[in-house]
Design a protein around this motif. Structure first.
Motif, PDB file in Angstrom:
ATOM      1  N   ARG A  14     -17.640 215.037  39.683  1.00 38.37           N
ATOM      2  CA  ARG A  14     -18.236 216.372  39.551  1.00 38.37           C
ATOM      3  C   ARG A  14     -19.659 216.300  39.015  1.00 38.37           C
ATOM      4  O   ARG A  14     -20.417 217.280  39.100  1.00 38.37           O
ATOM      5  CB  ARG A  14     -17.376 217.248  38.644  1.00 38.37           C
ATOM      6  CG  ARG A  14     -17.356 216.827  37.192  1.00 38.37           C
ATOM      7  CD  ARG A  14     -16.370 217.631  36.364  1.00 38.37           C
ATOM      8  NE  ARG A  14     -16.188 217.018  35.048  1.00 38.37           N
ATOM      9  CZ  ARG A  14     -15.245 217.380  34.189  1.00 38.37           C
ATOM     10  NH1 ARG A  14     -14.399 218.349  34.500  1.00 38.37           N
ATOM     11  NH2 ARG A  14     -15.144 216.771  33.019  1.00 38.37           N
ATOM     12  N   GLU A  15     -20.061 215.147  38.463  1.00 37.58           N
ATOM     13  CA  GLU A  15     -21.421 214.975  37.965  1.00 37.58           C
ATOM     14  C   GLU A  15     -22.432 214.772  39.092  1.00 37.58           C
ATOM     15  O   GLU A  15     -23.638 214.802  38.857  1.00 37.58           O
ATOM     16  CB  GLU A  15     -21.481 213.774  37.015  1.00 37.58           C
ATOM     17  CG  GLU A  15     -20.635 213.920  35.763  1.00 37.58           C
ATOM     18  CD  GLU A  15     -21.103 215.073  34.894  1.00 37.58           C
ATOM     19  OE1 GLU A  15     -22.327 215.221  34.704  1.00 37.58           O
ATOM     20  OE2 GLU A  15     -20.242 215.838  34.415  1.00 37.58           O
ATOM     21  N   ASP A  44     -11.718 213.948  28.542  1.00 33.53           N
ATOM     22  CA  ASP A  44     -12.872 214.477  27.820  1.00 33.53           C
ATOM     23  C   ASP A  44     -14.129 214.389  28.695  1.00 33.53           C
ATOM     24  O   ASP A  44     -14.359 213.387  29.384  1.00 33.53           O
ATOM     25  CB  ASP A  44     -13.074 213.682  26.535  1.00 33.53           C
ATOM     26  CG  ASP A  44     -14.232 214.210  25.711  1.00 33.53           C
ATOM     27  OD1 ASP A  44     -14.063 215.240  25.045  1.00 33.53           O
ATOM     28  OD2 ASP A  44     -15.318 213.585  25.759  1.00 33.53           O
ATOM     29  N   GLU A  45     -14.953 215.424  28.667  1.00 34.45           N
ATOM     30  CA  GLU A  45     -16.136 215.465  29.525  1.00 34.45           C
ATOM     31  C   GLU A  45     -17.118 214.343  29.203  1.00 34.45           C
ATOM     32  O   GLU A  45     -17.742 213.773  30.107  1.00 34.45           O
ATOM     33  CB  GLU A  45     -16.824 216.828  29.398  1.00 34.45           C
ATOM     34  CG  GLU A  45     -16.032 217.974  30.022  1.00 34.45           C
ATOM     35  CD  GLU A  45     -16.796 219.284  30.007  1.00 34.45           C
ATOM     36  OE1 GLU A  45     -18.015 219.253  29.708  1.00 34.45           O
ATOM     37  OE2 GLU A  45     -16.193 220.330  30.290  1.00 34.45           O
ATOM     38  N   GLU A  46     -17.283 214.029  27.930  1.00 34.63           N
ATOM     39  CA  GLU A  46     -18.204 212.952  27.567  1.00 34.63           C
ATOM     40  C   GLU A  46     -17.693 211.608  28.075  1.00 34.63           C
ATOM     41  O   GLU A  46     -18.484 210.763  28.508  1.00 34.63           O
ATOM     42  CB  GLU A  46     -18.400 212.913  26.050  1.00 34.63           C
ATOM     43  CG  GLU A  46     -19.192 214.085  25.508  1.00 34.63           C
ATOM     44  CD  GLU A  46     -19.500 213.927  24.029  1.00 34.63           C
ATOM     45  OE1 GLU A  46     -19.252 212.823  23.477  1.00 34.63           O
ATOM     46  OE2 GLU A  46     -19.989 214.896  23.420  1.00 34.63           O
ATOM     47  N   TYR A  47     -16.381 211.425  28.018  1.00 33.16           N
ATOM     48  CA  TYR A  47     -15.823 210.174  28.538  1.00 33.16           C
ATOM     49  C   TYR A  47     -16.066 210.071  30.042  1.00 33.16           C
ATOM     50  O   TYR A  47     -16.439 209.001  30.553  1.00 33.16           O
ATOM     51  CB  TYR A  47     -14.327 210.092  28.240  1.00 33.16           C
ATOM     52  CG  TYR A  47     -13.698 208.799  28.723  1.00 33.16           C
ATOM     53  CD1 TYR A  47     -14.004 207.591  28.102  1.00 33.16           C
ATOM     54  CD2 TYR A  47     -12.829 208.784  29.806  1.00 33.16           C
ATOM     55  CE1 TYR A  47     -13.450 206.397  28.547  1.00 33.16           C
ATOM     56  CE2 TYR A  47     -12.261 207.597  30.257  1.00 33.16           C
ATOM     57  CZ  TYR A  47     -12.576 206.405  29.621  1.00 33.16           C
ATOM     58  OH  TYR A  47     -12.034 205.224  30.062  1.00 33.16           O
ATOM     59  N   ALA A  48     -15.892 211.179  30.760  1.00 36.54           N
ATOM     60  CA  ALA A  48     -16.146 211.166  32.201  1.00 36.54           C
ATOM     61  C   ALA A  48     -17.604 210.817  32.495  1.00 36.54           C
ATOM     62  O   ALA A  48     -17.902 210.044  33.419  1.00 36.54           O
ATOM     63  CB  ALA A  48     -15.790 212.521  32.808  1.00 36.54           C
ATOM     64  N   ALA A  49     -18.520 211.372  31.699  1.00 37.26           N
ATOM     65  CA  ALA A  49     -19.938 211.062  31.894  1.00 37.26           C
ATOM     66  C   ALA A  49     -20.217 209.586  31.629  1.00 37.26           C
ATOM     67  O   ALA A  49     -20.974 208.933  32.367  1.00 37.26           O
ATOM     68  CB  ALA A  49     -20.789 211.941  30.985  1.00 37.26           C
ATOM     69  N   ILE A  74     -21.020 203.291  37.076  1.00 39.84           N
ATOM     70  CA  ILE A  74     -21.131 203.115  38.524  1.00 39.84           C
ATOM     71  C   ILE A  74     -22.541 202.661  38.884  1.00 39.84           C
ATOM     72  O   ILE A  74     -23.532 203.301  38.524  1.00 39.84           O
ATOM     73  CB  ILE A  74     -20.794 204.421  39.267  1.00 39.84           C
ATOM     74  CG1 ILE A  74     -19.314 204.780  39.060  1.00 39.84           C
ATOM     75  CG2 ILE A  74     -21.103 204.295  40.757  1.00 39.84           C
ATOM     76  CD1 ILE A  74     -18.901 206.095  39.691  1.00 39.84           C
ATOM     77  N   ASP A  75     -22.622 201.550  39.580  1.00 45.18           N
ATOM     78  CA  ASP A  75     -23.878 201.073  40.145  1.00 45.18           C
ATOM     79  C   ASP A  75     -23.911 201.535  41.599  1.00 45.18           C
ATOM     80  O   ASP A  75     -23.015 201.212  42.379  1.00 45.18           O
ATOM     81  CB  ASP A  75     -23.946 199.545  40.063  1.00 45.18           C
ATOM     82  CG  ASP A  75     -25.309 198.993  40.458  1.00 45.18           C
ATOM     83  OD1 ASP A  75     -25.950 199.573  41.364  1.00 45.18           O
ATOM     84  OD2 ASP A  75     -25.726 197.975  39.884  1.00 45.18           O
ATOM     85  N   THR A  76     -24.926 202.287  41.956  1.00 47.46           N
ATOM     86  CA  THR A  76     -24.974 202.857  43.302  1.00 47.46           C
ATOM     87  C   THR A  76     -25.238 201.817  44.382  1.00 47.46           C
ATOM     88  O   THR A  76     -25.123 202.119  45.573  1.00 47.46           O
ATOM     89  CB  THR A  76     -26.059 203.951  43.371  1.00 47.46           C
ATOM     90  OG1 THR A  76     -27.300 203.408  42.928  1.00 47.46           O
ATOM     91  CG2 THR A  76     -25.669 205.132  42.494  1.00 47.46           C
ATOM     92  N   ASP A  77     -25.596 200.591  43.967  1.00 45.90           N
ATOM     93  CA  ASP A  77     -25.879 199.537  44.940  1.00 45.90           C
ATOM     94  C   ASP A  77     -24.841 198.428  44.965  1.00 45.90           C
ATOM     95  O   ASP A  77     -24.913 197.546  45.822  1.00 45.90           O
ATOM     96  CB  ASP A  77     -27.243 198.891  44.637  1.00 45.90           C
ATOM     97  CG  ASP A  77     -28.398 199.800  45.010  1.00 45.90           C
ATOM     98  OD1 ASP A  77     -28.198 200.655  45.895  1.00 45.90           O
ATOM     99  OD2 ASP A  77     -29.477 199.663  44.417  1.00 45.90           O
ATOM    100  N   GLU A  78     -23.882 198.446  44.032  1.00 42.88           N
ATOM    101  CA  GLU A  78     -22.982 197.298  43.922  1.00 42.88           C
ATOM    102  C   GLU A  78     -21.561 197.744  43.614  1.00 42.88           C
ATOM    103  O   GLU A  78     -21.331 198.554  42.705  1.00 42.88           O
ATOM    104  CB  GLU A  78     -23.471 196.339  42.828  1.00 42.88           C
ATOM    105  CG  GLU A  78     -22.664 195.054  42.742  1.00 42.88           C
ATOM    106  CD  GLU A  78     -23.270 194.065  41.764  1.00 42.88           C
ATOM    107  OE1 GLU A  78     -22.610 193.050  41.463  1.00 42.88           O
ATOM    108  OE2 GLU A  78     -24.401 194.309  41.284  1.00 42.88           O
ATOM    109  N   ALA A  79     -20.604 197.206  44.357  1.00 45.87           N
ATOM    110  CA  ALA A  79     -19.197 197.547  44.174  1.00 45.87           C
ATOM    111  C   ALA A  79     -18.595 196.779  43.003  1.00 45.87           C
ATOM    112  O   ALA A  79     -18.890 195.600  42.801  1.00 45.87           O
ATOM    113  CB  ALA A  79     -18.415 197.238  45.448  1.00 45.87           C
ATOM    114  N   MET A  80     -17.754 197.453  42.237  1.00 46.68           N
ATOM    115  CA  MET A  80     -17.006 196.798  41.166  1.00 46.68           C
ATOM    116  C   MET A  80     -15.811 196.052  41.743  1.00 46.68           C
ATOM    117  O   MET A  80     -15.306 196.391  42.812  1.00 46.68           O
ATOM    118  CB  MET A  80     -16.506 197.840  40.161  1.00 46.68           C
ATOM    119  CG  MET A  80     -17.573 198.418  39.273  1.00 46.68           C
ATOM    120  SD  MET A  80     -16.905 199.634  38.094  1.00 46.68           S
ATOM    121  CE  MET A  80     -16.765 201.062  39.166  1.00 46.68           C
ATOM    122  N   GLU A  81     -15.346 195.044  40.999  1.00 52.18           N
ATOM    123  CA  GLU A  81     -14.141 194.315  41.360  1.00 52.18           C
ATOM    124  C   GLU A  81     -13.220 194.227  40.158  1.00 52.18           C
ATOM    125  O   GLU A  81     -13.670 194.232  39.012  1.00 52.18           O
ATOM    126  CB  GLU A  81     -14.481 192.894  41.841  1.00 52.18           C
ATOM    127  CG  GLU A  81     -15.197 192.837  43.176  1.00 52.18           C
ATOM    128  CD  GLU A  81     -15.356 191.412  43.673  1.00 52.18           C
ATOM    129  OE1 GLU A  81     -15.063 190.469  42.894  1.00 52.18           O
ATOM    130  OE2 GLU A  81     -15.755 191.232  44.832  1.00 52.18           O
TER     131      GLU A  81
END
Length: 592
Positions: free
Chosen positions: A310-311, A358-363, A369-376
């Motif tokens: 939602r951010e 909690d909203e702060e935790y979601a933020a 999240i890195d917009t260029d690299e996928a997490m594993e």
């Protein structure tokens, strides 16, 4: 482009793929992309047209959404008996009561049997059998709905399913495939073979299958209800509950369990009661609140993903843009990491629901999240005192077709969002006709895991339909089947409507993807770190995702999904799954 860049700024600068690509991507072969809208005083969508018809019949008789939901669930027990059983499975469901303007959740999930041990189950975890069954809690949950929200008597509600079971119905393409896949176990199980191999050969597509023993069980429950009806409706409902859990049905299930080395005891049934509980929710935006089922359900997983997403101003993207897929996949990974570390039966472990939502935790999660690299995997939780440590083992999330989902709205505005399941097997209990669940395979074995096998406590149940309200009124009812696929498909379909502007049918038809970057729910519990994606996504999108580090593979299954979208002043939009031949939605006309 790193993680510290403004998320909304990133999306505002993203070009996307464009309308031409989405037009080519939205249509699943064999489906009609036109908006499927029905007008009327009651609307139902389910995975089988005969179950939808059963529910509509009950609505036409003056039943509520709760009455119709029970009718649909019982009809699905007949026509999709390997997926769903109102008698042998478990259920999580949400109900909007129009009079009280309130959403409640029903926990129809039974506990692990008292005779279970980690040591014994570990030796047989990958084997089929009665040891895979937990107490079937669905029936008690349905009876709570009948008493609290229903208007009809039990015979009226069960009549369509009983008739279907006795008169029979044609074997669908999907059933024929499952029968073939499970032919060995069916042949070895006399009660199942009597149903599915009546002449010695496995039933084929379009042949008629009947469920006579199941019909008799339905009728015995009606008789128990009717015997106490003069004492009052509540007393009659309680009689139907007692007949199942403290009477002949429980006795037969326990005897069958003892004969076949299961874990269930008389006391497990005698002490079990389903519950109406408070749902959990997030405020997605100023107008929309999304409700989910609380733990032991995995429903919080969808809310965790949506709270992160939602951010972002996703409305500037198309649903098959690489940016849109990447962001959703990464949010889903973080949500499932928290599920793995924290979510189990809250009677057994402390599930930090408030902290997770909690909203702060979601933020903070969004900042990961890195917009260029996928997490594993392994991916840690950002909350302290986690119950489980991340492991780096690898395997697949498994089949994504072990459940059924449906939704009902009645003329008074009551609404039911349901996902119900027994797992997937053809194990029939004695002469009851009840197909029993295999939920034990979705419990963990290792110490400190919040979902570890523990007698008397509940599995982290995968069923988790959602219900979104807009300005306090039902807006979207949705569900997606398939173990770990459920929250993922539901997140995508919700965003398809709310952010990407698709109607209900296009939201369901749109190609889906499934991340496996977390430990799977079922045996052998491992993580594969792939992005399973349907082949109709454009090749340049797949290339872009691979450039970001996603291991893109063809999706073996993305589950099945259903949806209702309720717009003010408009007829309900129906989204029925085009990936199977049986799914259907329909509505009663005002003149009926």
């Amino acid at each position: 482009m790193g993680t510290n860049r403004s998320r909304r700024a990133f999306l505002a600068s993203s070009g996307g793929i464009g309308a031409a690509t989405i037009a080519g991507c939205t249509n699943v072969p064999g489906t009609d992309s036109e908006e499927h809208v029905e007008s009327g005083s009651g609307t139902i969508v389910s995975q089988h047209h005969l179950a939808t018809e059963a529910g509509l019949e009950v609505l036409e008789e003056g039943g509520t959404a709760a009455d119709a939901a029970i009718a649909v669930a019982c009809a699905l027990s007949v026509v999709e008996p390997w997926f769903s059983s109102a008698l042998g499975g478990g259920t999580w469901a949400l109900y909007y009561d129009a009079d009280d303007e309130e959403v409640t959740s029903v926990d129809g999930v039974g506990p692990v049997g008292s005779d279970a041990t980690v040591e014994d189950f570990e030796e047989r975890a990958e084997e089929d059998g009665m040891h895979q069954a937990v107490v079937p809690g669905a029936w008690d949950g349905w009876m709570l709905w009948l008493e609290e929200y229903g208007a009809l008597d039990l015979e009226e509600v069960l009549s369509p399913a009983t008739t279907l079971a006795r008169e029979g119905y044609p074997v669908s393409e999907e059933m024929a495939n499952w029968l073939e896949d499970e032919s060995g176990p069916i042949e070895d199980r006399p009660n199942a073979a009597e149903i599915y191999m009546p002449d010695g050969d496995l039933l084929a597509e379009d042949e008629t299958v009947s469920q006579e023993a199941m019909a008799e069980t339905f009728e015995s429950l009606v008789d128990a209800y009717d015997d106490e009806r003069d004492e009052g409706r509540s007393e009659a409902v309680q009689a139907a509950r007692d007949y199942f859990y403290r009477g002949p049905i429980a006795e037969e299930i326990v005897a069958f369990s003892e004969e076949h080395d299961g874990y269930l005891t008389d006391e497990d049934f005698e002490t079990f009661e389903a519950e109406l509980v408070d749902p959990i929710s997030i405020e997605y935006d100023e107008e929309i609140d999304v409700y989910q089922n609380p733990p032991n359900s995995q429903g919080i997983t969808q809310l965790l993903a949506l709270a992160i997403l939602r951010e972002y101003d996703l409305s500037d993207l198309e649903p098959d843009d690489a940016d849109a897929v990447h962001l959703q996949a990464e949010a889903i990974k973080l949500a499932f990491a928290d599920r793995y570390h924290h979510v189990g039966d809250p009677e057994r472990v402390d599930v930090p629901v408030d902290e997770l939502l909690d909203e702060e935790y979601a933020a903070d999660q969004g900042d990961r999240i890195d917009t260029d690299e996928a997490m594993e995997w392994p991916i840690d939780s950002e909350l302290e005192d986690t119950n489980a440590s991340a492991s780096s083992s690898t395997a697949s999330v498994g089949d994504a077709d072990h459940t059924t989902t449906f939704h009902v709205v009645d003329e008074e505005g009551n609404a039911a969002a349901v996902t119900t399941s027994l797992g997937a097997q053809f194990l029939v209990v004695g002469e009851t006709g009840i197909h029993i669940n295999n939920r034990m395979r979705m419990l963990a074995l290792e110490d400190e895991n919040p979902n570890q096998v523990t007698p008397g406590y509940k599995v982290r149940h995968t069923s988790n339909p959602y219900l979104a309200l807009r300005d306090g009124d039902p807006y979207i009812l949705g569900g997606n089947t398939g173990v770990d696929t459920q929250p993922q498909g539901q997140t995508q379909q919700f965003l398809n409507v709310v952010e990407f502007g698709l109607d209900a049918q296009d939201a369901i038809s749109h190609p889906r993807f499934v991340s496996t970057a977390f430990p799977a729910t079922d045996v052998p519990y491992d993580a594969e770190n792939t992005l399973e994606i349907e082949s109709s996504y454009p090749s340049d999108v797949l290339d872009d995702l691979e450039d970001r580090g996603h291991d893109v593979v063809d999706a073996p299954s993305v589950g099945t999904a259903t949806m209702l979208v309720l717009e003010d002043g408009d007829a309900p939009q129906i989204g029925a799954e085009p990936r199977i031949t049986t799914a259907d939605g329909d509505a009663l006309s005002d003149s009926e």
